[in-house]
Design a protein around this motif. Structure first.
Motif, short mmCIF file in Angstrom:
data_model
loop_
_atom_site.label_atom_id
_atom_site.label_comp_id
_atom_site.label_asym_id
_atom_site.label_seq_id
_atom_site.Cartn_x
_atom_site.Cartn_y
_atom_site.Cartn_z
N LYS A 99 44.23 35.51 42.14
CA LYS A 99 44.04 35.92 43.53
C LYS A 99 42.55 35.81 43.85
O LYS A 99 41.70 36.06 43.00
CB LYS A 99 44.51 37.37 43.68
N SER A 100 42.26 35.46 45.10
CA SER A 100 40.85 35.39 45.52
C SER A 100 40.64 36.28 46.73
O SER A 100 41.53 36.46 47.55
CB SER A 100 40.48 33.96 45.90
N VAL B 27 39.11 36.68 50.30
CA VAL B 27 38.73 35.71 51.33
C VAL B 27 38.05 36.45 52.46
O VAL B 27 38.69 37.14 53.23
CB VAL B 27 39.95 34.94 51.88
N THR C 116 33.81 34.18 49.93
CA THR C 116 35.09 33.88 49.31
C THR C 116 34.91 33.55 47.85
O THR C 116 34.11 32.68 47.50
CB THR C 116 35.75 32.69 50.04
N PRO D 132 37.09 34.10 43.67
CA PRO D 132 38.20 34.72 42.96
C PRO D 132 37.90 36.18 42.67
O PRO D 132 36.74 36.55 42.49
CB PRO D 132 38.31 33.92 41.65
N MET E 69 44.60 35.07 49.28
CA MET E 69 44.66 33.71 48.80
C MET E 69 44.99 33.66 47.32
O MET E 69 44.45 34.43 46.52
CB MET E 69 43.31 33.03 49.06
N TYR E 70 45.92 32.76 46.95
CA TYR E 70 46.35 32.63 45.57
C TYR E 70 46.24 31.20 45.09
O TYR E 70 46.27 30.27 45.87
CB TYR E 70 47.83 33.03 45.42
#
Lengths: 489, 410
Positions: free
Chosen positions: A368-369, A371, A376, A378, B239-240
């Motif tokens: 998952k990051s 954002v 932005t 990880p 986000m993945y």
């Protein structure tokens, strides 16, 4: 215009996930008329959200714990300033408000005197070095404080995704470490869809059964085999399934697949005409239970399952060998385990089985990051294991045509050559003057016999071919199969 | 036409039997899968043999079919969206099972859902979606490339999905989706997804929660899309990245060091005549040193009566100046003691074990089943950006709100 169906709105008596500003998720059963406490974040009235559609967030405000729909400010672009952290020193006296001051602010917030935003502003104003921070650091500070003091919560609808996320974070061993990406791949490989018939052994407390049932949408059948007293599908209740979907889930104990000696059929039970009142009720209960078990047995023995899914603590091969015969041809067979190493022996067993094609072990990686505009990257901590899958396709190893292996063909050719030799020898003997009729007949008989055998081995008769092939394959002859494989790979 | 009667990718045939006109996936090998339509007069030829379509009719899906020549076989498999993703002719880069699976779960897809997809591309994802939302749902898919639309339309028709899928040739970034208040889920696989976000917002069912996913290989695209999503009031943006590791399973035969040395000495013996003089000298010296530090009595006991290759017995007996014995010595030590590991003394022993103490565990060679990741692995497909549409808020975008606020404060 389509109307909302019950699944789209928050209903009383259902399980609800509440996401709090701290990003913690709490699970409750929403009782009409009750007050739900969120600890330091306040209390809200259940009736304020019952009947509303899912998706919105709510803010608790005022002294009466009123709620209103909350509109997040959104993440704005952070404009970079020239600040850096060169002169910032980690000094607890930077924040001028004392612990008591902050506690007072908190309780005022809880009472509804102050909004979360106002509290955070006060903290910001009493912070000596706030202005020296970089713009990103300021934003992070405000967001962090916001998480502590805002009284905003979000009801989240239980779905396979949210339920799995909840348990994977809170109690992964309950669901045997199966993570959303692995679970979703299991669903894809299984080709689960409305109306299919699935055979499942599920030790993940029903996480897999729930996911399958959701994808079937109320049509079709899932038969879950279990050992012990109960199937232990605890997770199913969190999904808020309607009755139609719950009816698709059937269970059967391993010990009851064949009727045990102590189980009575309705005929063997007491004579109905003699019973009254409680005894009669008891009879009907037992009859109902019996019928449920009989129904499950029927579902199993009818076979032709569209997929076999095993997520068991026991050795997978020992389960597969019992259940593979019930699976239709060209259907997926999937084994899930929390660790890849536990699947290695099963993979080897599958490779040797004539009923399974192309076994494959997979593991999934998920990251998952965060954002945020300009920020932005990880996330700093990631997940380890999500479990492993071993997948294969059930096939029917009864080649109807002349699917001869090299060995069979050589054997057949050898037999033909011998028969020819025999025939020639007889003909020579015959032409040398011995009685023609018997030897001719014998030769003819021998030739016909060989021909008959040839035809038989050619596969006109299914049974003989099956036997031949079965002999080749069941003596665990990897050599024969690997010869084939070498040719085709 | 209901799904149950027409042969389709979206569900299984009731009788699981191959009939004329059906689709069959021929499995030749892991890398070799071919989709055919059964036509009685036709024949399929490949390097694994010839197969008449007529021979397939009446067989169950999953049957192993031998070729007419008696060599080779194929498996007759049922066509599924997962198999199609592996077989389909690529007109564009496609989505694979890792991303397809995760996106479908996040978007909460199940029977009855209405979904929007743009661009259609090669139709890989479209097949999986159609199967999952059947029977009551619908997929609206958009593609701006005329030819790809034509190919995809034909495929949906051939595969029995035309009732579930509506494909339109349209540039959604320029012209929007043309749909209002319809979708439960939206998927954007476009070079500039941020240009379609506003229209996607309109296309969602406005009275319930909706899910959106955008699929972008570059981080810069993600940044721009996040800004657009926030602007339009989408929440819970995350986000993945997801990758599948396909493991190969191997059985390794791992011998112990002593066994390996034994084999080496045996082969060395065969080459002994090739040993140059200088090496033989140093070899002799080494042996002499090692022998001096050994307990020779036990060795002698082990050696006596055991069969050896040259018939030499104890180490002690070997004459150092006899070249022939030099290499035999080692082998005789090893070969005689193979069955008695506890009193085994090899030239590879680093220390002398105490004879009175039972060894903890006998060390034997084993077969170990292991997994191995192939050297070449997929490193990246795209970033998956997820966000939630919230219902009945009907909020104007942030920019508009700021404008209103600015105007009000004047």
């Amino acid at each position: 215009m389509a109307t909302l169906n019950p699944a789209d709105i928050i209903n009383a008596g259902e399980h609800v996930f509440i996401k709090m500003p701290s990003d913690n998720v709490k699970c409750i059963v929403l009782k009409a008329g009750s007050s739900v406490s969120l600890g330091k974040f306040g209390t809200f009235k259940a009736n304020d959200i019952i009947g509303h559609a899912w998706g919105n967030s709510y803010e608790i405000y005022d002294r009466d714990s009123k709620t209103r729909v909350y509109h997040p400010e959104g993440i704005s672009e952070v404009e970079e300033t020239a600040n850096n952290n060169r002169e910032i020193v980690d000094d607890p006296t930077s924040q001028k408000l004392t612990l008591d001051d902050i506690k007072a602010l908190k309780s005022e917030g809880l009472k509804g005197e102050l909004t979360g935003e106002e509290i955070v502003n006060k903290l910001k104003e009493s912070h000596a070095t706030f202005d020296k921070k970089t713009a990103y650091s300021q934003a992070k500070y405000l967001q962090k404080k916001g998480k502590k003091f805002h009284k905003v919560f979000t009801p989240i609808k239980p779905t396979t995704y949210s339920v799995n996320e909840y348990f994977y974070v809170k109690n992964p061993s309950k669901i045997r470490d199966i993570r959303m990406d692995t679970l979703s791949q299991l669903l894809s490989y299984s080709n689960v869809h409305s109306g299919c018939k699935l055979l499942v052994v599920d030790d993940t407390q029903g996480m897999i059964v729930s996911a399958l049932a959701e994808r079937m949408g109320g049509k079709g059948t899932i038969l879950g085999l279990y050992d012990g007293d109960n199937p232990h599908y605890d997770i199913v209740k969190y999904m808020n399934f309607d009755q139609e979907t719950l009816d698709t889930i059937k269970v059967l104990s391993w010990l009851r697949i064949h009727r045990p000696a102590d189980e009575k059929t309705p005929d063997e039970m007491q004579d109905v005409t003699q019973l009254t009142g409680k005894d009669l009720e008891g009879y009907h209960r037992r009859l109902k239970a019996y019928n449920i078990v009989e129904e499950s047995r029927k579902v199993l023995f009818e076979g032709n399952f569209d997929a076999l899914i095993v997520a068991s603590q026991y050795q997978p091969e020992s389960i597969l060998e019992k259940l593979l015969p019930y699976v239709a041809g060209s259907r997926p067979v999937i084994v899930y385990h929390g660790t890849k190493e536990a699947l290695l022996e099963t993979s080897t067993w599958m490779r040797r089985s004539p009923d399974l094609l192309a076994p494959q072990i997979t593991e999934s990686w998920l990251r998952k990051s965060q954002v945020l505009p300009g920020r932005t990257h990880p996330e700093m901590s990631t997940w380890g294991t999500g479990g492993s899958l071993l997948t294969a396709t059930k096939v029917i190893d009864q080649p109807v045509q002349a699917a001869l292996t090299k060995r069979e063909r050589l054997a057949m050719e050898k037999k033909n050559a011998e028969a020819k030799k025999l025939k020639r020898a007889r003909e020579e003997a015959e032409s040398a003057g011995s009685s023609p009729a018997p030897s001719l007949a014998a030769a003819a008989a021998a030739a016909t016999e060989t021909a008959a055998t040839d035809v038989a081995t050619m596969g006109e008769e299914e049974e003989i071919t099956t036997t031949t092939t079965a002999t080749i394959t069941t003596d665990g002859d990897d050599e024969g199969r690997s010869v084939k494989r070498a040719k085709q790979e | 036409m209901s799904l149950a009667t027409k042969h389709t990718f979206a569900t299984y045939k009731k009788n699981n039997t191959i009939e004329n006109g059906d689709l069959v996936v021929l499995y030749l090998s892991k890398e070799n899968l071919i989709l055919i339509r059964i036509q009685e007069s036709q024949e399929f030829c490949c390097k694994f043999g010839n197969y008449k379509h007529a021979d397939m009719i009446g067989l169950q899906y999953g049957t192993k079919l031998g070729s007419n020549t008696g060599r080779g076989f194929v498996f007759l498999l049922y066509p599924t969206p997962e198999l199609w993703t592996l077989i389909l002719p690529h007109r564009t880069q496609i989505l694979y099972i890792a991303d397809i699976s995760l996106i479908m779960s996040y978007l909460d897809l199940k029977p009855g859902k209405v979904m929007i997809e743009s661009g259609t591309g090669s139709g890989s994802f479209s097949h999986s979606i159609a199967r999952t939302i059947a029977p009551g749902g619908h997929l609206f898919t958009f593609e701006y490339h005329q030819e790809r639309v034509a190919v995809a339309t034909k495929e949906f028709e051939d595969h029995g999905l035309q009732d579930l899928v509506t494909i339109e040739c349209r540039d959604v970034c320029k012209n929007g989706f043309g749909l209002v208040n319809k979708a439960d889920a939206v998927f954007l696989d476009l070079p500039a997804p941020w240009e379609a976000v506003a229209s996607a917002k309109q296309a969602f069912r406005q009275d319930k929660v909706g899910k959106i996913c955008t699929f972008s290989p570059c981080i810069e695209q993600i940044s721009k899309t996040v800004t657009a999503l926030t602007e339009q009031g989408f929440v819970d943006i995350k986000m993945y990245e997801c990758l599948i590791r396909f493991n190969e399973v191997r059985i390794l035969q791992i011998s112990t060091l002593d066994e390996a040395l034994e084999m080496e000495r045996a082969s060395e013996k065969k080459r002994k005549r090739a040993l140059p003089r200088v090496l033989r000298e140093s070899f002799k010296n080494r042996l002499q040193q090692e022998r001096d530090s050994q307990e020779q009595d036990d060795d002698q006991e082990d050696m006596e009566g055991e069969g050896e290759e040259e018939g030499e017995s104890a180490v002690k007996k070997t004459r150092v100046d006899d070249d022939d014995n030099a290499s035999q010595q080692g082998s005789s030590t090893l070969s005689s003691a193979v069955g008695t590991p506890s009193s085994f003394r090899s030239h590879a022993d680093v220390f002398i074990p105490d004879e009175s103490v039972e060894p903890r565990e006998s060390i034997e060679s084993k077969n170990v089943t292991v997994t191995r990741l192939p050297v070449e692995q997929r490193g990246h497909t795209s970033y998956l950006l997820f966000a939630t549409f919230t219902p009945a808020t009907q909020q104007p975008s942030l920019t508009e709100r700021n404008k209103t606020a600015a105007a009000a404060s004047k």
